[in-house]
Scaffold this motif. Structure first.
Motif, PDB file in Angstrom:
ATOM      1  N   VAL A 123      36.625  31.431  20.500  1.00  0.00           N
ATOM      2  CA  VAL A 123      35.905  30.107  20.260  1.00  0.00           C
ATOM      3  C   VAL A 123      35.539  29.921  18.906  1.00  0.00           C
ATOM      4  O   VAL A 123      36.014  28.812  18.257  1.00  0.00           O
ATOM      5  CB  VAL A 123      34.824  29.947  21.165  1.00  0.00           C
ATOM      6  N   ASP A 124      35.062  30.980  18.015  1.00  0.00           N
ATOM      7  CA  ASP A 124      34.718  30.886  16.860  1.00  0.00           C
ATOM      8  C   ASP A 124      35.858  30.476  15.862  1.00  0.00           C
ATOM      9  O   ASP A 124      35.812  29.475  14.985  1.00  0.00           O
ATOM     10  CB  ASP A 124      33.873  32.208  16.149  1.00  0.00           C
TER      11      ASP A 124
ATOM     12  N   TRP B 182      38.608  29.225  16.817  1.00  0.00           N
ATOM     13  CA  TRP B 182      39.189  28.124  17.308  1.00  0.00           C
ATOM     14  C   TRP B 182      38.496  26.831  16.558  1.00  0.00           C
ATOM     15  O   TRP B 182      38.984  25.995  15.982  1.00  0.00           O
ATOM     16  CB  TRP B 182      39.057  27.833  18.757  1.00  0.00           C
ATOM     17  N   TYR B 183      37.084  26.935  16.570  1.00  0.00           N
ATOM     18  CA  TYR B 183      36.485  26.109  16.139  1.00  0.00           C
ATOM     19  C   TYR B 183      36.829  25.828  14.522  1.00  0.00           C
ATOM     20  O   TYR B 183      36.562  24.645  13.850  1.00  0.00           O
ATOM     21  CB  TYR B 183      34.783  26.186  16.183  1.00  0.00           C
TER      22      TYR B 183
ATOM     23  N   GLY C 164      38.548  22.481  15.097  1.00  0.00           N
ATOM     24  CA  GLY C 164      37.023  21.957  15.538  1.00  0.00           C
ATOM     25  C   GLY C 164      36.964  20.333  15.325  1.00  0.00           C
ATOM     26  O   GLY C 164      36.069  19.576  15.703  1.00  0.00           O
TER      27      GLY C 164
ATOM     28  N   LEU D 170      37.604  17.757  18.055  1.00  0.00           N
ATOM     29  CA  LEU D 170      36.507  17.315  18.745  1.00  0.00           C
ATOM     30  C   LEU D 170      35.817  16.291  18.353  1.00  0.00           C
ATOM     31  O   LEU D 170      35.383  15.472  19.313  1.00  0.00           O
ATOM     32  CB  LEU D 170      35.561  18.357  18.927  1.00  0.00           C
TER      33      LEU D 170
ATOM     34  N   ASP E 276      43.347  18.131  12.364  1.00  0.00           N
ATOM     35  CA  ASP E 276      43.239  19.605  11.802  1.00  0.00           C
ATOM     36  C   ASP E 276      42.930  19.511  10.330  1.00  0.00           C
ATOM     37  O   ASP E 276      42.372  20.458   9.808  1.00  0.00           O
ATOM     38  CB  ASP E 276      43.935  20.619  12.547  1.00  0.00           C
TER      39      ASP E 276
ATOM     40  N   LEU F   7      28.346  25.575  14.657  1.00  0.00           N
ATOM     41  CA  LEU F   7      28.716  25.434  16.060  1.00  0.00           C
ATOM     42  C   LEU F   7      27.536  26.162  16.889  1.00  0.00           C
ATOM     43  O   LEU F   7      26.918  27.017  16.674  1.00  0.00           O
ATOM     44  CB  LEU F   7      29.774  26.776  16.257  1.00  0.00           C
TER      45      LEU F   7
ATOM     46  N   LEU G  64      28.385  22.904  21.535  1.00  0.00           N
ATOM     47  CA  LEU G  64      29.701  22.801  21.023  1.00  0.00           C
ATOM     48  C   LEU G  64      30.505  23.896  21.516  1.00  0.00           C
ATOM     49  O   LEU G  64      31.825  23.506  21.516  1.00  0.00           O
ATOM     50  CB  LEU G  64      29.375  22.609  19.412  1.00  0.00           C
ATOM     51  N   ARG G  65      29.856  25.135  21.518  1.00  0.00           N
ATOM     52  CA  ARG G  65      30.759  26.158  22.141  1.00  0.00           C
ATOM     53  C   ARG G  65      31.218  25.871  23.375  1.00  0.00           C
ATOM     54  O   ARG G  65      32.444  26.301  23.480  1.00  0.00           O
ATOM     55  CB  ARG G  65      29.807  27.410  22.069  1.00  0.00           C
TER      56      ARG G  65
ATOM     57  N   ALA H 135      34.181  23.291  23.157  1.00  0.00           N
ATOM     58  CA  ALA H 135      35.119  24.041  22.686  1.00  0.00           C
ATOM     59  C   ALA H 135      35.953  24.847  23.706  1.00  0.00           C
ATOM     60  O   ALA H 135      37.276  25.003  23.624  1.00  0.00           O
ATOM     61  CB  ALA H 135      34.769  24.671  21.281  1.00  0.00           C
TER      62      ALA H 135
END
Length: 211
Positions: free
Chosen positions: A77-78, A80-81, A85, A88, A93, A102, A106-107, A110
């Motif tokens: 997740v980190d 990807w954010y 991120g 979102l 991107d 984060l 938000l985690r 995501a």
């Protein structure tokens, strides 16, 4: 104010008491019979109006929203954010705009986005396996069930209208090409959250529906 003075068991009333109702019902039935005969005569004389193609097909459908996806790990997740991120917040991107750090909320968002993004890929992989199996399998239900999909046999004909997956223009296109594509696997193709692969098994290009 009324008083019940007599009770009679259920019986068929004499003709003189129901003559008016009998005549009305007889006239209605006579008109219905005459109209039905007229419609049948018109149908038999204009069968070409209803002549068209009838196609029977086997279809395997997979609902991607029901595919179980393993939750992403925190470090995934980190990453990807950091890379995606901004999506979102409605940003591409490639944007250099600032994004908040984060947090737990938000985690969770995501992680849910990552899960939803994986489902179409998993559905495409499952449908690829199904297509490969259908090339040799006689019963479509076996490979369908093995991949969490459902197999069904359907019949479409002129003016049959849409079904739960194929809309009316798609059905028209399917019938127009049915003779040329008979026996050929078509798809996989996405219809919203559903993925489908189908094969036309039988075609009648001069079918007239019975009256």
């Amino acid at each position: 104010v009324g008083v019940v003075t007599e009770r009679q068991p259920k019986h068929v009333p004499p003709m003189r008491e129901v003559l008016g109702d009998v005549k009305r019902r007889a006239d209605t039935e006579k008109r219905r019979t005459a109209n039905e005969a007229e419609r049948r005569t018109f149908h038999d004389a204009n069968r070409e109006r209803w002549r068209g193609t009838r196609a029977s097909l086997t279809r395997v459908t997979l609902n991607a929203s029901t595919i179980a996806v393993k939750p992403p790990l925190p470090e995934e997740v980190d990453r990807w954010y950091v890379q995606h991120g901004r999506s979102l917040f409605g940003l591409p991107d490639s944007s250099k705009a600032w994004v908040p750090p984060l947090t737990d909320s938000l985690r969770a968002v995501a992680g849910a986005r990552m899960t939803e993004e994986q489902r179409p890929h998993l559905a495409a992989e499952a449908m690829t396996r199904i297509v490969g199996a259908l090339r040799t399998a006689r019963d479509a239900r076996v490979p369908a069930r093995a991949n969490g999909a459902a197999a069904e046999t359907l019949t479409f004909l002129k003016s049959s209208g849409p079904d739960t997956l194929f809309n009316a223009p798609f059905v028209d296109s399917l019938l127009a090409s049915a003779a040329a594509t008979k026996g050929t696997l078509q798809g996989p193709r996405a219809f919203g959250p559903y993925w489908a692969v189908w094969r036309v098994d039988a075609v009648d290009t001069s079918f007239v529906p019975p009256y």
